[in-house]
Write a protein that holds these residues in place. Structure first.
Motif, PDB file in Angstrom:
ATOM      1  N   UNK A 128     -17.687 -25.965  17.669  1.00 18.10           N
ATOM      2  CA  UNK A 128     -17.647 -24.839  16.742  1.00 18.10           C
ATOM      3  C   UNK A 128     -16.718 -23.708  17.170  1.00 18.10           C
ATOM      4  N   UNK A 129     -16.374 -23.657  18.465  1.00 16.57           N
ATOM      5  CA  UNK A 129     -15.499 -22.598  18.976  1.00 16.57           C
ATOM      6  C   UNK A 129     -14.495 -23.229  19.937  1.00 16.57           C
ATOM      7  N   UNK A 130     -13.197 -22.971  19.747  1.00 18.60           N
ATOM      8  CA  UNK A 130     -12.200 -23.592  20.620  1.00 18.60           C
ATOM      9  C   UNK A 130     -12.047 -22.816  21.927  1.00 18.60           C
ATOM     10  N   UNK A 131     -11.197 -23.332  22.820  1.00 19.92           N
ATOM     11  CA  UNK A 131     -11.038 -22.729  24.144  1.00 19.92           C
ATOM     12  C   UNK A 131     -10.518 -21.303  24.084  1.00 19.92           C
ATOM     13  N   UNK A 132      -9.808 -20.968  23.010  1.00 19.80           N
ATOM     14  CA  UNK A 132      -9.273 -19.611  22.867  1.00 19.80           C
ATOM     15  C   UNK A 132     -10.293 -18.651  22.253  1.00 19.80           C
ATOM     16  N   UNK A 133     -11.484 -19.185  21.918  1.00 21.01           N
ATOM     17  CA  UNK A 133     -12.531 -18.336  21.346  1.00 21.01           C
ATOM     18  C   UNK A 133     -12.489 -18.226  19.838  1.00 21.01           C
ATOM     19  N   UNK A 134     -11.632 -19.024  19.196  1.00 21.20           N
ATOM     20  CA  UNK A 134     -11.540 -18.986  17.735  1.00 21.20           C
ATOM     21  C   UNK A 134     -12.658 -19.839  17.135  1.00 21.20           C
ATOM     22  N   UNK A 135     -13.367 -19.278  16.175  1.00 17.58           N
ATOM     23  CA  UNK A 135     -14.464 -19.987  15.517  1.00 17.58           C
ATOM     24  C   UNK A 135     -13.907 -20.970  14.489  1.00 17.58           C
ATOM     25  N   UNK A 136     -14.493 -22.163  14.477  1.00 16.02           N
ATOM     26  CA  UNK A 136     -13.987 -23.230  13.610  1.00 16.02           C
ATOM     27  C   UNK A 136     -13.948 -22.812  12.145  1.00 16.02           C
ATOM     28  N   UNK A 137     -14.967 -22.088  11.697  1.00 16.31           N
ATOM     29  CA  UNK A 137     -15.040 -21.693  10.295  1.00 16.31           C
ATOM     30  C   UNK A 137     -14.734 -20.212  10.081  1.00 16.31           C
ATOM     31  N   UNK A 138     -14.305 -19.546  11.157  1.00 16.46           N
ATOM     32  CA  UNK A 138     -14.058 -18.117  11.079  1.00 16.46           C
ATOM     33  C   UNK A 138     -15.241 -17.346  11.645  1.00 16.46           C
ATOM     34  N   UNK A 139     -14.977 -16.238  12.292  1.00 13.43           N
ATOM     35  CA  UNK A 139     -16.033 -15.450  12.916  1.00 13.43           C
ATOM     36  C   UNK A 139     -17.070 -15.010  11.891  1.00 13.43           C
ATOM     37  N   UNK A 140     -18.329 -15.245  12.223  1.00 15.00           N
ATOM     38  CA  UNK A 140     -19.417 -14.816  11.359  1.00 15.00           C
ATOM     39  C   UNK A 140     -19.680 -15.702  10.152  1.00 15.00           C
ATOM     40  N   UNK A 141     -18.925 -16.818  10.025  1.00 16.91           N
ATOM     41  CA  UNK A 141     -19.089 -17.679   8.840  1.00 16.91           C
ATOM     42  C   UNK A 141     -20.211 -18.691   9.006  1.00 16.91           C
ATOM     43  N   UNK A 142     -20.583 -19.005  10.244  1.00 22.74           N
ATOM     44  CA  UNK A 142     -21.621 -20.008  10.477  1.00 22.74           C
ATOM     45  C   UNK A 142     -22.626 -19.513  11.510  1.00 22.74           C
ATOM     46  N   UNK A 143     -23.851 -19.972  11.365  1.00 23.51           N
ATOM     47  CA  UNK A 143     -24.915 -19.639  12.306  1.00 23.51           C
ATOM     48  C   UNK A 143     -25.622 -20.927  12.701  1.00 23.51           C
ATOM     49  N   UNK A 144     -25.900 -21.082  13.993  1.00 19.97           N
ATOM     50  CA  UNK A 144     -26.608 -22.260  14.477  1.00 19.97           C
ATOM     51  C   UNK A 144     -28.103 -21.945  14.548  1.00 19.97           C
ATOM     52  N   UNK A 145     -28.893 -22.812  13.935  1.00 24.83           N
ATOM     53  CA  UNK A 145     -30.346 -22.668  13.946  1.00 24.83           C
ATOM     54  C   UNK A 145     -30.927 -23.780  14.811  1.00 24.83           C
ATOM     55  N   UNK A 146     -31.412 -23.424  16.012  1.00 31.01           N
ATOM     56  CA  UNK A 146     -32.018 -24.398  16.912  1.00 31.01           C
ATOM     57  C   UNK A 146     -33.486 -24.587  16.555  1.00 31.01           C
ATOM     58  N   UNK A 147     -33.892 -25.855  16.429  1.00 28.83           N
ATOM     59  CA  UNK A 147     -35.260 -26.178  16.018  1.00 28.83           C
ATOM     60  C   UNK A 147     -35.862 -27.135  17.041  1.00 28.83           C
ATOM     61  N   UNK A 148     -36.916 -26.719  17.712  1.00 35.37           N
ATOM     62  CA  UNK A 148     -37.604 -27.613  18.644  1.00 35.37           C
ATOM     63  C   UNK A 148     -38.367 -28.660  17.839  1.00 35.37           C
ATOM     64  N   UNK A 149     -38.182 -29.923  18.174  1.00 32.68           N
ATOM     65  CA  UNK A 149     -38.779 -31.029  17.423  1.00 32.68           C
ATOM     66  C   UNK A 149     -40.296 -30.928  17.361  1.00 32.68           C
ATOM     67  N   UNK A 150     -40.826 -31.136  16.170  1.00 36.93           N
ATOM     68  CA  UNK A 150     -42.273 -31.200  15.969  1.00 36.93           C
ATOM     69  C   UNK A 150     -42.643 -32.678  15.867  1.00 36.93           C
ATOM     70  N   UNK A 151     -43.330 -33.243  16.875  1.00 39.68           N
ATOM     71  CA  UNK A 151     -43.562 -34.687  16.914  1.00 39.68           C
ATOM     72  C   UNK A 151     -44.144 -35.266  15.624  1.00 39.68           C
ATOM     73  N   UNK A 152     -43.584 -36.398  15.216  1.00 39.44           N
ATOM     74  CA  UNK A 152     -44.019 -37.131  14.030  1.00 39.44           C
ATOM     75  C   UNK A 152     -44.654 -38.437  14.471  1.00 39.44           C
ATOM     76  N   UNK A 153     -45.848 -38.774  13.979  1.00 40.57           N
ATOM     77  CA  UNK A 153     -46.500 -40.030  14.375  1.00 40.57           C
ATOM     78  C   UNK A 153     -45.582 -41.230  14.177  1.00 40.57           C
TER      79      UNK A 153
END
Length: 279
Positions: A236-261
């Motif tokens: 999502x971000x290159x070595x120069x710090x440029x955001x793939x979709x532009x700064x502020x255009x994307x947000x990562x939502x981390x979700x801890x897995x909720x076990x499924x039977x």
């Protein structure tokens, strides 16, 4: 007439409230007798309670994500726009201040594209839910050709991409349908989506919400290592710090897995979740 006709095609078959009252799961019976799930979610703050509803767009799902209970069901039918809208109306009956609709229930929304577009139009319609632009989110595993189309066909909706892994090989291992859409092509489609949205409604610096949510479910020992976090960041971000979709255009939502039977995955520890986020 009242005995034989109904204003609605669906009915609530059962209701299940969480112990803390934060969620209500509705099992909704469709006209043909099949059932889908709708979840009302309440997010409380000191000032107010924000209410969202998670709606289903299909009965089952063809995407076969191995960590998802719906993915094991297979796909047995598409909902009509009316059946999608009625789920939100049931939710609004419980919570009159409903403010968000998310297509994160059963099914892949972009595989039932026309009905989802029509339902979105109804959600924004002043005569129905009258939701503001950005209050409806369409979540997709990644049907690349329709991602860019969504920006043009319904610019008021937001996009969430179920990424869940930082490489093509890892995605295919846990999400078999990913083999049909190469990761680079998929992210290219998201980039095109962002450009179309920006052209339609230029953003004010520092005052606009992200245009895309990147969803990443953390599966213990599968995609939650520091190396995975590093690959995700480089995606999502290159070595120069440029955001793939532009700064502020994307947000990562981390979700801890909720076990499924029956699913072969475990929830990562809180320490591992924090370490991934920090990495």
């Amino acid at each position: 007439v009242e005995a034989t006709l109904s204003a609605r095609a669906c009915a609530v078959a059962s209701r299940h409230d969480s112990a803390d009252g934060s969620t209500t799961k509705l099992v909704v019976r469709l006209r043909d007798g099949r059932e889908v799930e709708t979840v009302v979610m309440r997010h409380g703050t000191l000032r107010s309670t924000r209410v969202s509803v998670c709606v289903s767009s299909q009965v089952g799902c063809a995407m076969a994500c191995s960590f998802c209970a719906t993915g094991t069901m297979g796909h047995s039918g598409d909902l009509t726009a009316g059946e999608i809208v009625e789920q939100a109306l049931f939710a609004k009956g419980l919570e009159p201040k409903l403010r968000n609709v998310v297509f994160m229930g059963m099914g892949e929304p972009l595989n039932n594209y026309r009905a989802v577009l029509d339902a979105c139009a109804a959600f924004f319609d002043d005569r129905l839910l009258a939701l503001r632009a950005g209050r409806v989110t369409v979540s997709t595993v990644g049907v690349a050709p329709r991602i860019e189309a969504l920006a043009a066909d319904e610019p008021r909706a937001s996009l969430a991409l179920s990424l869940h892994a930082p490489t093509q090989a890892q995605r295919v291992a846990i999400m078999p349908a990913a083999k049909h859409h190469d990761l680079d092509a998929l992210l290219g489609a998201v980039g095109a989506y962002v450009r179309v949205k920006e052209a339609a409604a230029p953003r004010k610096a520092g005052k606009s919400k992200p245009l895309v949510m990147i969803e990443y479910i953390l599966l213990g020992g599968v995609n939650d290592a520091d190396a995975d976090a590093d690959r995700l960041a480089r995606l999502l971000v290159d070595d120069a710090g440029a955001h793939r979709f532009g700064a502020g255009r994307a947000m990562v939502n981390l979700i801890a897995y909720n076990p499924t039977p029956g699913a072969p995955y475990a929830r990562p520890s809180e320490a591992r979740v924090r370490a991934f986020q920090a990495a």
